[in-house]
Design a protein around this motif. Structure first.
Motif, mmCIF file in Angstrom:
data_model
loop_
_atom_site.group_PDB
_atom_site.id
_atom_site.type_symbol
_atom_site.label_atom_id
_atom_site.label_comp_id
_atom_site.label_asym_id
_atom_site.label_seq_id
_atom_site.Cartn_x
_atom_site.Cartn_y
_atom_site.Cartn_z
ATOM 1 N N THR A 201 0.832 -1.208 0.000
ATOM 2 C CA THR A 201 0.000 0.000 0.000
ATOM 3 C C THR A 201 0.864 1.254 0.000
ATOM 4 N N GLU B 202 -7.514 -2.134 3.586
ATOM 5 C CA GLU B 202 -7.123 -0.997 2.736
ATOM 6 C C GLU B 202 -6.446 -1.486 1.461
ATOM 7 N N LEU C 38 -10.232 6.796 2.858
ATOM 8 C CA LEU C 38 -9.293 6.243 1.883
ATOM 9 C C LEU C 38 -9.234 7.123 0.640
ATOM 10 N N TYR D 100 -8.960 -2.880 -0.858
ATOM 11 C CA TYR D 100 -9.775 -1.804 -1.438
ATOM 12 C C TYR D 100 -9.048 -1.195 -2.632
ATOM 13 N N ARG E 265 -7.323 -4.050 9.274
ATOM 14 C CA ARG E 265 -7.486 -2.777 8.556
ATOM 15 C C ARG E 265 -6.441 -2.637 7.452
ATOM 16 N N ARG F 136 -14.872 3.942 1.171
ATOM 17 C CA ARG F 136 -13.855 4.987 1.047
ATOM 18 C C ARG F 136 -14.198 6.191 1.895
#
Length: 810
Positions: A709, A764, A800, A767, A760, A795
């Motif tokens: 990420t 993320e 995000l 996502y 989490r 989001r």
């Protein structure tokens, strides 16, 4: 011819018949030199030498004196009777120095000092050793103005004694009836010089050339290495490539069994980068043994054929006697040279390289990654009162009970009172502090708020024998008093938003912490202390509690400071204060990228962050096995830009105390990200190793999601990358690695206080990869509730980034 050893009044004497010219000379050599002086009294040996020679008057006698690193020499030549009179006079003068002449000789010595220039040897010594021991040859004689008659007489009585001297004579045996009437006293051993470099290091100076020093065992192989190095530098840099006019190499004693090899090659500006590379190539060649027997034979033959002048020979014998080094006859020395092997020379060359200190010209970087820059700043600041400058600048002073820190932007320069090497003091209040590591802090009263208070504290805390009072300055040298208010980098503290607070309260499952947080936010510090005290046996929970309680206590930091001052031996209070300082600093900075921040926020950030180090190190000292201070210190070092070597050191300390603590690994991963001190490849490799080393169900596997990420988000920061960030994290290999780690973790899941955070991190990543089903499952497992099930709702609720292509800026 070898010198003959004798003894007069208990003093060792080395005499040689000389060269047959009929000349007669002597050198009275004391084991008292620059290495022995404290910085605040630097020049005191020189003062003794001047006063002793002044006592001899102005007779037509050929004599002189000199102070070196290890010794002071009084030399004379003439008839044996004249030399005997000189030696007798020097001994008498040393027993009764003309102290009424002290102020006059101070002026003479300062005039002599003003004309002295520091060369390659002195500069390298200063960078290697700092303001003590051998490093003092690279510093001015700062102590001369403040010397008192009592100082000088005491130094002479303790150093210029019968047990601390040797006599060398050239031209025949000692004069008949010579007496050396000196007070009794012991032989003074050579003091240890602390090497500040710790491995291959470089620094930059205003010099047209490149310099080198390496510390090696003293012996014949070291002398052969020096001869080979000089020969290779001359051939490669002068004859073959015409880069340097006079390459040089020297062998210098640094102690009874050690020596320094010092080399320098000059060059024009336009060839300096090429010169540096060629110079290093020759050092490497010798360390790797890339020289043949013919080269070795020529070097040995040169050294065996060399015949030192008689005066140098006997003076050298005196010095070896005084420093306790092994002495050998000329025949023995030649025999040992002839027995030197290529392997022994290569071993010395490798030792020189392992301790290499390079002096590079400004504007020319080190082309070799094996060398690291010499430290020019501290890694720790004191905690205490802030003094602001009167002019707008990036500087700030922090004064604490233990010392002073001057911040230059994010860079701390700290000198602790109990380690201070010297303070130069002027009647108008100006002070210059010298630290043992070469750090220098200059304090001009007219530049800083509340300067009088700070100067009084310095004078009260630093021992008087480390203070050197300087002559009053002219009015033109003293800065004008301020006409404006001090400049303070003050910014409003940013309150955490609802989203940030929600995340902080729900990224763990430690019930006791959840219960304590509202109470701490309302000012109940006892609730936080009770919680911290209960985590001492659980590194993961302690790291978590320190982080979260630090953020919660920011509004109450002043109360926490008072508590820490009252309880300096409480590791929980010290840890909490350090963590709160870090949270306070990052709150002032905000989470914006560096290029989007105004300077005032940076200055406030660094000023606040600097004060976190002292309580954290105190906490680490009080609980040596506690990983939590080292976790926070990693974050502290990242923000203060303390550099990769220091950040790596902190990680080593941290992981030794908590090899499987998730919090420590997260901090390390952040340090290795491209936005801080590493690269995408380093961050990803670290995460992959953590996944491979983790036991089944270990939450550390979420580091792989966080690493990918971070790489994707960094790509998204640059609009010219277009869809690259989405393409990257959606790639089958990347998505597959994240999914595989997540699935294996869920299958073998075991309770961990950071399970919600790990979920989490996976949520993320999924996502951003467009895998909304997996993202939703992990976010729900993290305890996150959001309306609806769409990616848009996900989001918006979690803050995000939008999964869309950003338009390039025109």
């Amino acid at each position: 011819m070898d010198a003959t050893r004798a003894e007069i009044d208990g003093v060792p004497v080395f005499w040689s018949p000389g060269d047959g010219s009929g000349g007669y000379s002597a050198a009275l050599v004391f084991r008292a030199g620059r290495v022995d002086e404290p910085l605040a009294r630097a020049g005191i040996t020189h003062m003794v030498e001047h006063l002793a020679l002044h006592r001899l008057g102005r007779e037509d006698r050929h004599y002189n004196g000199a102070v070196g690193p290890f010794s002071t020499r009084f030399v004379s030549h003439g008839t044996p009777d004249e030399v005997a009179g000189f030696l007798t006079g020097v001994c008498a003068a040393l027993r009764d120095l003309p102290l009424d002449r002290l102020d006059d000789e101070k002026r003479i010595v300062r005039t002599e000092e003003d004309q002295r220039a520091f060369g390659v040897v002195e500069t390298l010594a200063r960078w290697r050793y700092g303001p003590s021991g051998l490093g003092l040859v690279g510093y001015p004689e700062l102590g001369v103005p403040g010397l008192t008659g009592e100082n000088v007489a005491g130094w002479a009585a303790s150093r210029f004694t019968r047990g601390n001297v040797a006599l060398g004579i050239v031209g025949g045996p000692p004069p008949e009836g010579l007496r050396l009437d000196l007070p009794d006293g012991p032989r003074i051993p050579v003091p240890e010089s602390d090497d500040l470099t710790n491995g291959r290091t470089y620094f930059q100076e205003r010099v047209n050339g490149v310099g080198f020093s390496g510390v090696v065992p003293a012996g014949p192989a070291a002398r052969v290495y020096r001869e080979l190095l000089l020969s290779r530098l001359h051939r490669a840099l002068r004859l073959d490539r015409a880069l340097s006019y006079t390459p040089q190499a020297e062998f210098q004693r640094t102690g009874p069994g050690s020596a320094a090899i010092i080399a320098f090659a000059d060059g024009l500006d336009e060839v300096l980068p090429e010169l540096v590379e060629a110079f290093l190539a020759e050092l490497d060649a010798l360390a790797e043994g890339r020289f043949d027997e013919a080269d070795l034979g020529r070097a040995v033959t040169e050294l065996q054929a060399a015949r030192p002048e008689a005066e140098s020979h006997v003076s050298g014998r005196c010095l070896l006697e005084l420093i306790g080094a092994t002495q050998r006859t000329s025949a023995e020395a030649r025999e040992r040279l002839g027995a030197v092997t290529a392997e022994e020379v290569a071993k010395v060359a490798q030792a020189a390289m392992d301790s290499a200190l390079l002096m590079l010209p400004h504007g020319v970087g080190c082309p070799d990654g094996r060398y690291r820059p010499a430290p020019t700043a501290s890694t720790r600041a004191v905690a205490g009162r802030v003094h602001s400058p009167y002019e707008k600048s990036g500087e700030v002073l922090i004064a604490g009970a233990s010392g002073v820190t001057k911040m230059y932007g994010p860079t701390p320069a700290t000198i602790r009172y109990d380690e201070c090497a010297a303070v130069l003091a002027w009647p108008d209040g100006a002070r210059v502090l010298y630290g043992p590591d070469g750090i220098v802090i200059t304090l001009e009263p007219g530049r800083w708020s509340e300067a009088e208070r700070l100067i009084a504290e310095i004078d009260a805390h630093v021992d008087a024998d480390r203070v050197s009072w300087q002559p009053a300055r002219d009015a033109a040298q003293i800065p004008e008093p301020p006409s404006a208010e001090p400049y303070e980098a003050v910014v409003p503290q940013t309150k955490p938003g609802r989203f940030a607070k929600d995340v902080a309260d729900h990224d763990h499952n430690l019930a006791a912490l959840t219960s304590a947080m509202p109470r701490v936010r309302s000012g109940d510090l006892d609730a936080g202390l009770a919680l911290l005290a209960g985590t001492r046996d659980n590194g993961e929970e302690r790291c978590l509690a320190a982080d979260r309680l630090g953020a919660a206590a920011v509004p109450h930091v002043d109360a926490l400071v008072r508590m820490a001052d009252a309880r300096p031996d409480d590791p929980d209070v010290q840890l909490w204060l350090g963590a709160t300082r870090i949270a306070q600093a990052w709150n002032a900075r905000t989470g914006a990228h560096a290029e989007d921040l105004e300077a005032v926020r940076f200055h406030a950030f660094w000023r606040l962050l600097a004060q976190a180090g002292e309580p954290l190190y105190r906490a680490a000292e009080l609980l040596p096995d506690d990983p939590a201070p080292w976790d926070r210190l990693q974050r502290h070092a990242i923000g203060l830009q303390l550099g990769r070597p220091e950040i790596d050191r902190l990680w080593d300390e941290a992981v030794r105390r908590g090899p499987d603590v998730y919090a420590l690994h997260r901090s390390r991963l952040q340090a290795l990200c491209r936005k801080w001190w590493g690269t995408d490849a380093e961050a990803l490799a670290f995460a992959e190793r953590a996944v491979a080393d983790a036991d089944p169900g270990d939450a550390r596997v979420a580091l792989i999601a966080e690493a990918h990420t971070e790489i994707a988000v960094e790509l998204d920061r640059h609009p010219e990358n277009g869809m690259a960030w989405l393409t990257y994290i959606s790639e089958p290999d990347v998505h597959g690695a994240i999914a595989d780690a997540a699935d294996r973790w869920v299958e073998a899941s075991r309770p961990h206080p950071r399970d919600p955070l790990a979920h989490r991190m996976f949520g993320e990543a999924f996502y951003y990869a467009g895998d909304f089903d997996r993202a939703r499952r992990h976010l729900v497992s993290a305890g996150v509730a959001f309306p609806g099930g769409s990616a848009k709702a996900m989001r918006r609720h979690l803050g995000l980034r939008a999964r869309r292509v950003r338009k390039a800026r025109l």
